[in-house]
Design a protein around this motif. Structure first.
Motif, mmCIF file in Angstrom:
data_model
loop_
_atom_site.group_PDB
_atom_site.id
_atom_site.type_symbol
_atom_site.label_atom_id
_atom_site.label_comp_id
_atom_site.label_asym_id
_atom_site.label_seq_id
_atom_site.Cartn_x
_atom_site.Cartn_y
_atom_site.Cartn_z
ATOM 1 N N ALA A 24 0.827 -1.208 0.000
ATOM 2 C CA ALA A 24 0.000 0.000 0.000
ATOM 3 C C ALA A 24 0.863 1.260 0.000
ATOM 4 O O ALA A 24 0.539 2.239 -0.682
ATOM 5 N N LEU A 25 1.969 1.240 0.755
ATOM 6 C CA LEU A 25 2.895 2.380 0.715
ATOM 7 C C LEU A 25 3.463 2.584 -0.680
ATOM 8 O O LEU A 25 3.528 3.706 -1.191
ATOM 9 N N PHE A 26 3.882 1.499 -1.308
ATOM 10 C CA PHE A 26 4.460 1.592 -2.649
ATOM 11 C C PHE A 26 3.430 2.080 -3.661
ATOM 12 O O PHE A 26 3.711 2.969 -4.466
ATOM 13 N N LEU A 27 2.231 1.530 -3.615
ATOM 14 C CA LEU A 27 1.194 1.961 -4.552
ATOM 15 C C LEU A 27 0.747 3.396 -4.280
ATOM 16 O O LEU A 27 0.392 4.129 -5.209
ATOM 17 N N GLY A 28 0.770 3.814 -3.014
ATOM 18 C CA GLY A 28 0.484 5.217 -2.697
ATOM 19 C C GLY A 28 1.525 6.140 -3.287
ATOM 20 O O GLY A 28 1.209 7.239 -3.761
ATOM 21 N N GLY A 29 2.785 5.709 -3.277
ATOM 22 C CA GLY A 29 3.838 6.499 -3.903
ATOM 23 C C GLY A 29 3.662 6.587 -5.409
ATOM 24 O O GLY A 29 3.821 7.652 -6.009
ATOM 25 N N ILE A 30 3.313 5.466 -6.030
ATOM 26 C CA ILE A 30 3.060 5.470 -7.474
ATOM 27 C C ILE A 30 1.862 6.357 -7.792
ATOM 28 O O ILE A 30 1.875 7.116 -8.761
ATOM 29 N N PHE A 31 0.824 6.292 -6.975
ATOM 30 C CA PHE A 31 -0.370 7.118 -7.200
ATOM 31 C C PHE A 31 -0.051 8.604 -7.048
ATOM 32 O O PHE A 31 -0.581 9.439 -7.784
ATOM 33 N N SER A 32 0.823 8.947 -6.120
ATOM 34 C CA SER A 32 1.140 10.364 -5.936
ATOM 35 C C SER A 32 1.916 10.931 -7.129
ATOM 36 O O SER A 32 1.879 12.135 -7.372
ATOM 37 N N SER A 34 1.027 10.560 -10.079
ATOM 38 C CA SER A 34 0.036 10.984 -11.066
ATOM 39 C C SER A 34 -0.338 12.463 -10.888
ATOM 40 O O SER A 34 -0.875 13.074 -11.808
ATOM 41 N N PHE A 35 -0.042 13.036 -9.724
ATOM 42 C CA PHE A 35 -0.319 14.457 -9.493
ATOM 43 C C PHE A 35 0.880 15.336 -9.808
ATOM 44 O O PHE A 35 0.822 16.543 -9.630
ATOM 45 N N TRP A 36 1.970 14.750 -10.253
ATOM 46 C CA TRP A 36 3.199 15.480 -10.532
ATOM 47 C C TRP A 36 3.067 16.178 -11.875
ATOM 48 O O TRP A 36 2.841 15.564 -12.903
ATOM 49 N N SER A 37 3.217 17.499 -11.874
ATOM 50 C CA SER A 37 3.105 18.284 -13.093
ATOM 51 C C SER A 37 4.413 19.022 -13.327
ATOM 52 O O SER A 37 4.947 19.671 -12.425
ATOM 53 N N LEU A 38 4.923 18.919 -14.523
ATOM 54 C CA LEU A 38 6.157 19.619 -14.858
ATOM 55 C C LEU A 38 5.906 21.013 -15.430
ATOM 56 O O LEU A 38 6.840 21.734 -15.749
ATOM 57 N N GLU A 39 4.640 21.388 -15.574
ATOM 58 C CA GLU A 39 4.317 22.714 -16.107
ATOM 59 C C GLU A 39 4.669 23.811 -15.103
ATOM 60 O O GLU A 39 5.200 24.836 -15.468
ATOM 61 N N SER A 40 4.347 23.593 -13.867
ATOM 62 C CA SER A 40 4.667 24.554 -12.821
ATOM 63 C C SER A 40 5.774 23.954 -11.955
ATOM 64 O O SER A 40 5.520 23.129 -11.088
ATOM 65 N N PHE A 41 6.994 24.366 -12.209
ATOM 66 C CA PHE A 41 8.150 23.734 -11.573
ATOM 67 C C PHE A 41 8.160 23.948 -10.064
ATOM 68 O O PHE A 41 8.591 23.081 -9.318
#
Length: 74
Positions: A24-32, A34-41
């Motif tokens: 669950a920790l690992f999958l939570g890290g993978i899920f987080s 998905s919110f990573w955006s490189l548009e706003s550094f």
């Protein structure tokens, strides 16, 4: 020589519970990630740090703290 006296490192139930927790920790890290955006550094570091931290924690704790002791020479 009977194998009935063998006692493993952890019981089966404890191993399954630990597996579920760290998966669950690992999958939570993978899920987080998905919110990573490189548009706003400037705002991209929150999900990135959370993802890297959770994935690293999911590997670090089982491999170092919960792992079997090195007793091969005994």
């Amino acid at each position: 020589m009977s194998n009935s006296s063998y006692r493993g490192e952890h019981s089966t139930v404890q191993s399954v519970i630990l597996f579920v927790i760290f998966l669950a920790l690992f999958l939570g890290g993978i899920f987080s990630f998905s919110f990573w955006s490189l548009e706003s550094f400037a705002h991209a570091f929150g999900p990135a740090i959370a993802g890297i931290g959770l994935c690293a924690l999911a590997f670090f704790v089982p491999m170092t703290i919960i792992a079997r002791s090195d007793s091969a020479g005994e």
